[in-house]
Design an enzyme around this catalytic site. Structure first.
Site, PDB file in Angstrom:
ATOM      1  N   HIS A 156      74.825 -10.155  28.244  1.00 46.81           N
ATOM      2  CA  HIS A 156      73.297 -10.258  27.720  1.00 46.81           C
ATOM      3  C   HIS A 156      73.068  -8.615  27.566  1.00 46.81           C
ATOM      4  O   HIS A 156      71.728  -8.081  27.667  1.00 46.81           O
ATOM      5  CB  HIS A 156      72.300 -10.601  28.839  1.00 46.81           C
ATOM      6  N   SER A 277      74.706  15.002   8.768  1.00 49.93           N
ATOM      7  CA  SER A 277      73.641  14.601   7.805  1.00 49.93           C
ATOM      8  C   SER A 277      73.397  15.873   7.051  1.00 49.93           C
ATOM      9  O   SER A 277      73.616  16.831   7.199  1.00 49.93           O
ATOM     10  CB  SER A 277      72.469  14.375   9.064  1.00 49.93           C
ATOM     11  N   LYS A 283      73.012  16.317  13.810  1.00 54.30           N
ATOM     12  CA  LYS A 283      73.565  15.226  13.667  1.00 54.30           C
ATOM     13  C   LYS A 283      75.163  14.876  13.636  1.00 54.30           C
ATOM     14  O   LYS A 283      75.577  15.838  12.965  1.00 54.30           O
ATOM     15  CB  LYS A 283      73.123  14.204  12.517  1.00 54.30           C
ATOM     16  N   GLU A 290      80.602   2.468  11.713  1.00 54.27           N
ATOM     17  CA  GLU A 290      79.603   1.827  10.828  1.00 54.27           C
ATOM     18  C   GLU A 290      80.173   1.128   9.654  1.00 54.27           C
ATOM     19  O   GLU A 290      79.985  -0.004   9.403  1.00 54.27           O
ATOM     20  CB  GLU A 290      78.335   2.651  10.382  1.00 54.27           C
TER      21      GLU A 290
END
Ligand code: ARG
Length: 463
Positions: A156, A277, A283, A290
């Site tokens: 969980h 970025s 970043k 992804e």
């Protein structure tokens, strides 16, 4: 427009219709398989006395020449032809003249395209298997190096019990074992040769289907000729296996993205596999993970698409089936690309072992072991569960872990606790005691790793 038909037509095909119908822009991908199939067909025709030896040799030379010239870039596959079959036949006739017109004796594009697709998918099954195997090799290396790297195991998304990095990665190794075994099953099931099924009802020539099947590495000819030209189960099964591979990669990516986040810092993705970025200088983004996660939807889409296309098709061949190609090719390229990139990403990724272990230490991942301690001293498990629950509450109040709670506090709640509780709930004990097959304990893990090594030395696809 170079067409294979026209005798019964009084008009040219409308240009838009021609383009709508044509498949050359995508089926050129299997020119090599198309030529391989044609060579086997011609060898069989000559063996059966349907073509002379000389005709066979002429055709073979012509086909070899086409193959060579396409490979070297000397001969371009252009939209002047409807499909790859027309391209090869027309070029053959250009090269060797009238003998080339005999190539299509006893054959239809329907059994031809079914054959090409099977040859193509069979090759791709082997390549996909190899890529999954490479990934398993990378995972095994991580496992070998991290038998004692502790980390929290989650259920969980809540810290549950301590595991090791070897154990966590091993879960994915298992998934990829199943993926490879699925590929191997599909390969076995699909390995029958449709060549000789003709348009749908076989042919009147004395074709030797056993012979062409064996020349092309099939186990034998396919059965019913109507089914042979309209079966695309193997496309569906392959896309389903590819979808499952992507689902596994995607789950792994999701974990890597989480582990790579500022909050977790369990891993550091290598600079070569990260992106920056355009606006935020600090970043370093996990774009590759992804994208692999994102492309999973695209592969599922291919599976849904072919399932839907096939559901309404009456026997036997119908042009709808041409739709199997673009989506299959796209899915294959996507999965192969993802597998290769993912393997590169995980093999260069740094694991922050201290952060993993620190995270396993706080979060009460040893609470079950504290309860087991009581059970070993004669307390029924349900009571032990309640006692440790109270201890956890005390710890939360004080902002400390079970390891830091003084013995007096333990004894206030249960006199059964002694000094040795600290050893019983240490990370090392918690993991080391888990020795059942498949568990993270080092003794069990070493056996698992040995079995994975043996597995990788074997040959899983049954090629
Ligand atoms: N391009 C077609 C396909 O991909 C080849 C078979 C064509 N057969 C036919 N009868 N039109 O399915």
């Amino acid at each position: 427009m170079a067409q294979l038909w026209g005798g019964r037509f009084t008009k040219e095909t409308d240009k838009l219709v021609y383009n709508f119908n044509a498949s050359i822009s995508f089926d050129q991908k299997f020119y090599e398989q198309d030529i391989r199939g044609s060579k086997a067909h011609v060898a069989m025709l000559a063996r059966q006395g349907i073509l002379t030896q000389e005709e066979k040799e002429q055709i073979e030379q012509g086909l070899d020449g086409i193959l060579e010239d396409v490979k070297s870039g000397k001969l371009a596959i252009t939209s002047e032809y409807e499909d790859i079959h027309s391209f090869v036949e027309a070029n053959l006739i250009d090269r060797i003249g009238d003998t080339g017109k005999k190539l299509h004796t006893g054959r239809s594009r329907n059994d031809q395209v079914a054959l090409d697709m099977k040859l193509y998918i069979r090759d791709e099954i082997d390549e996909t298997d190899e890529l999954v195997k490479n990934l398993q090799q990378a995972l095994l290396k991580i496992m070998e190096e991290n038998i004692y790297t502790y980390m929290p195991g989650f259920t969980h998304m809540q810290k549950a019990q301590p595991v090791t990095l070897a154990h966590h990665v091993g879960a994915y190794f298992e998934m990829f074992i199943r993926d490879r075994s699925r590929l191997s099953d599909i390969r076995k099931r699909m390995n029958t040769c449709p060549l000789g099924a003709g348009a749908l009802a076989g042919t009147t020539y004395p074709l030797d289907r056993e012979y062409t099947a064996s020349l092309l590495g099939f186990d034998g000819p396919s059965g019913n000729s109507m089914d042979s030209v309209s079966d695309r189960d193997y496309v569906i099964e392959f896309l389903s296996a590819l979808s499952t591979i992507m689902m596994h990669l995607s789950r792994f990516c999701e974990e890597i993205i989480t582990w790579n986040s500022n909050e977790y810092r369990f891993v550091e993705i290598d600079d070569a596999y990260s992106t920056g970025s355009s606006i935020m200088p600090q970043k370093k983004n996990p774009d590759i993970a992804e994208l692999v996660r994102g492309k999973t939807g695209r592969v599922y889409g291919a599976l849904m698409s072919i399932l839907t296309t096939m559901k309404g098709i009456p026997l036997a061949y119908n042009k709808d089936m041409q739709e199997d190609k673009e989506l299959t090719f796209d899915a294959i390229d996507t999965v192969k690309g993802c597998l290769a990139l993912f393997t590169g990403m995980v093999s260069t990724m740094q694991f922050n072992k201290e952060n993993m272990e620190a995270s396993a230490r706080n979060g009460f991942t040893n609470a079950t072991d504290a309860a087991d301690y009581l059970v070993n001293h004669g307390v029924p498990f349900r009571d032990a569960h309640g006692i440790v629950g109270q201890l956890v509450l005390t710890c939360i109040d004080k902002g400390i872990s079970l390891d830091e709670l003084p013995l007096e506090e333990y004894q206030k709640i249960s006199p059964v606790f002694e000094q040795d509780i600290y050893d019983a709930i240490s990370m090392k004990t918690c993991v080391e005691k888990r020795v059942t097959a498949g568990a993270p304990g080092p003794e069990a893990m070493k056996k698992t790793i040995d079995s994975y090594r043996r597995y990788l030395q074997g040959n899983e696809t049954g090629k």
